[in-house]
Write a protein that holds these residues in place. Sequence first.
Motif, PDB file in Angstrom:
ATOM      1  N   VAL A 162     -23.527 -28.975   6.627  1.00  0.00           N
ATOM      2  CA  VAL A 162     -24.848 -28.549   6.150  1.00  0.00           C
ATOM      3  C   VAL A 162     -25.175 -27.120   6.584  1.00  0.00           C
ATOM      4  O   VAL A 162     -25.511 -26.268   5.760  1.00  0.00           O
ATOM      5  CB  VAL A 162     -25.946 -29.521   6.626  1.00  0.00           C
ATOM      6  N   ALA A 163     -25.079 -26.852   7.903  1.00  0.00           N
ATOM      7  CA  ALA A 163     -25.413 -25.505   8.389  1.00  0.00           C
ATOM      8  C   ALA A 163     -24.479 -24.437   7.822  1.00  0.00           C
ATOM      9  O   ALA A 163     -24.954 -23.394   7.346  1.00  0.00           O
ATOM     10  CB  ALA A 163     -25.411 -25.488   9.919  1.00  0.00           C
ATOM     11  N   PRO A 164     -23.140 -24.624   7.849  1.00  0.00           N
ATOM     12  CA  PRO A 164     -22.261 -23.595   7.269  1.00  0.00           C
ATOM     13  C   PRO A 164     -22.503 -23.365   5.784  1.00  0.00           C
ATOM     14  O   PRO A 164     -22.415 -22.232   5.301  1.00  0.00           O
ATOM     15  CB  PRO A 164     -20.852 -24.148   7.524  1.00  0.00           C
ATOM     16  N   LYS A 165     -22.795 -24.431   5.014  1.00  0.00           N
ATOM     17  CA  LYS A 165     -22.959 -24.288   3.570  1.00  0.00           C
ATOM     18  C   LYS A 165     -24.314 -23.713   3.189  1.00  0.00           C
ATOM     19  O   LYS A 165     -24.419 -22.967   2.209  1.00  0.00           O
ATOM     20  CB  LYS A 165     -22.792 -25.653   2.893  1.00  0.00           C
ATOM     21  N   LEU A 166     -25.355 -24.062   3.950  1.00  0.00           N
ATOM     22  CA  LEU A 166     -26.710 -23.691   3.550  1.00  0.00           C
ATOM     23  C   LEU A 166     -27.305 -22.566   4.401  1.00  0.00           C
ATOM     24  O   LEU A 166     -27.844 -21.601   3.852  1.00  0.00           O
ATOM     25  CB  LEU A 166     -27.619 -24.917   3.587  1.00  0.00           C
ATOM     26  N   TRP A 171     -34.850 -23.146   2.099  1.00  0.00           N
ATOM     27  CA  TRP A 171     -35.634 -24.254   1.542  1.00  0.00           C
ATOM     28  C   TRP A 171     -34.767 -25.488   1.320  1.00  0.00           C
ATOM     29  O   TRP A 171     -35.197 -26.613   1.582  1.00  0.00           O
ATOM     30  CB  TRP A 171     -36.291 -23.818   0.230  1.00  0.00           C
ATOM     31  N   LEU A 172     -33.537 -25.273   0.848  1.00  0.00           N
ATOM     32  CA  LEU A 172     -32.646 -26.404   0.621  1.00  0.00           C
ATOM     33  C   LEU A 172     -32.215 -27.030   1.945  1.00  0.00           C
ATOM     34  O   LEU A 172     -32.133 -28.262   2.072  1.00  0.00           O
ATOM     35  CB  LEU A 172     -31.423 -25.959  -0.182  1.00  0.00           C
ATOM     36  N   TYR A 173     -31.986 -26.176   2.959  1.00  0.00           N
ATOM     37  CA  TYR A 173     -31.606 -26.692   4.281  1.00  0.00           C
ATOM     38  C   TYR A 173     -32.741 -27.520   4.864  1.00  0.00           C
ATOM     39  O   TYR A 173     -32.520 -28.605   5.419  1.00  0.00           O
ATOM     40  CB  TYR A 173     -31.251 -25.536   5.211  1.00  0.00           C
ATOM     41  N   THR A 174     -33.991 -26.999   4.755  1.00  0.00           N
ATOM     42  CA  THR A 174     -35.151 -27.739   5.259  1.00  0.00           C
ATOM     43  C   THR A 174     -35.295 -29.083   4.569  1.00  0.00           C
ATOM     44  O   THR A 174     -35.576 -30.102   5.216  1.00  0.00           O
ATOM     45  CB  THR A 174     -36.435 -26.907   5.056  1.00  0.00           C
ATOM     46  N   LEU A 175     -35.067 -29.097   3.268  1.00  0.00           N
ATOM     47  CA  LEU A 175     -35.160 -30.349   2.511  1.00  0.00           C
ATOM     48  C   LEU A 175     -34.105 -31.356   2.975  1.00  0.00           C
ATOM     49  O   LEU A 175     -34.409 -32.541   3.173  1.00  0.00           O
ATOM     50  CB  LEU A 175     -34.996 -30.059   1.013  1.00  0.00           C
ATOM     51  N   VAL A 176     -32.883 -30.896   3.181  1.00  0.00           N
ATOM     52  CA  VAL A 176     -31.810 -31.787   3.633  1.00  0.00           C
ATOM     53  C   VAL A 176     -32.119 -32.342   5.018  1.00  0.00           C
ATOM     54  O   VAL A 176     -31.914 -33.533   5.295  1.00  0.00           O
ATOM     55  CB  VAL A 176     -30.462 -31.036   3.629  1.00  0.00           C
ATOM     56  N   VAL A 177     -32.636 -31.483   5.910  1.00  0.00           N
ATOM     57  CA  VAL A 177     -32.976 -31.935   7.274  1.00  0.00           C
ATOM     58  C   VAL A 177     -34.090 -32.981   7.226  1.00  0.00           C
ATOM     59  O   VAL A 177     -34.042 -33.990   7.948  1.00  0.00           O
ATOM     60  CB  VAL A 177     -33.381 -30.728   8.147  1.00  0.00           C
TER      61      VAL A 177
END
Length: 352
Positions: free
Chosen positions: A63-67, A74-80
């Motif tokens: 997740v962190a390397p890709k986003l 915003w996409l990282y926050t949504l996934v978290v």
Amino acid sequence: MNTKNSRTILIHVISWLFIFSLPFLNFIFKPEELLSTNKVFLFIPVLFTLFLCGIFYGNLLWVAPKLLNRRFWWLYTLVVLLGFVLYYNYNIGVFRFVVIPQIPLEDRQGPGENEEWRNTFRFVFPLLFYSLTILISNILHLLNEKRKEREISRKIEFQKVEAELSILKLQISPHFLFNTLNNIRWLVRKKSEDSEESIMKLSEVLRYIIYDVDTEKVSIKKEVEHLKNYINLQSLRIQADAEVDFQVDPAAETLHIAPLLFIHFVENAFKYGVDGKNTPEIKMQIEKTANGILFTCKNKILNPGNSLENEGVGIQNVKRRLDLLYPGRHQLEIEEKDGYFKVAMQLEVNEN
């Protein structure tokens, strides 16, 4: 797998083993309670920790390397957030379908004054553990990225140094070849019997440059052979009574150095120390010191018009190579004094 990767994996394994063992630490002082405790309740912390372990490495490795690296905030926050919802419902599911069935009916508490506190407890603690897991995972991710950036910077710097060294070598070799061919032309014009021998010496010199210069280090014995070939080649056109002396300490021949560090000064000694009228006086020496070697070259200046300033580019090349190859491990002293040109180069070198 290198040592650094092995050490990293070991640290991860030890850390997770410690985290998995935390719920059982209270049984160290009361081992008898372990036998009377419901085994299902012992297994519950393991389920929670396994889920957090998956969250940790999912964020760290994917997740962190890709986003995060691509600035998809915003996409990282949504996934978290989705991850927390999943973890929260996982906790609720474990309590509802695993923990509660293990509690006798008469001990179960219905809705009451503590219900709100229990709901808060079931929300706050998962949020705390989940947030801590994501935080540590992100810190580790950022540290890994910094380490990768440093490694890339070191590789780029190393490649730049290699490229610069190659250019400096190329600047030395053609200059040497040009002067040597001029000497051979001079012998051929005189129809000297030494012409054939000079061509053989030149072939040996070129063989050294072509096959050994590309290596990082050569033995001083090979470098000495190369210098002797050059000296013999130059000696073909000077007076028989010329004083050309080259002394080599046998103890230094087993050491290894970067190639072509001495040839420029030996070349200059013949260029400025030979005029065809006066008796040349050229002395060179390589000796082993306590922590390396000392190269000295001294020649009588027979062409005063050709001063040190005229060889600025060549000397700067040598100095630059020394800075790149032996940073903080060399000394180079050059002087013109009392009609002599003197060079002293000291290098700190390893035994192999």
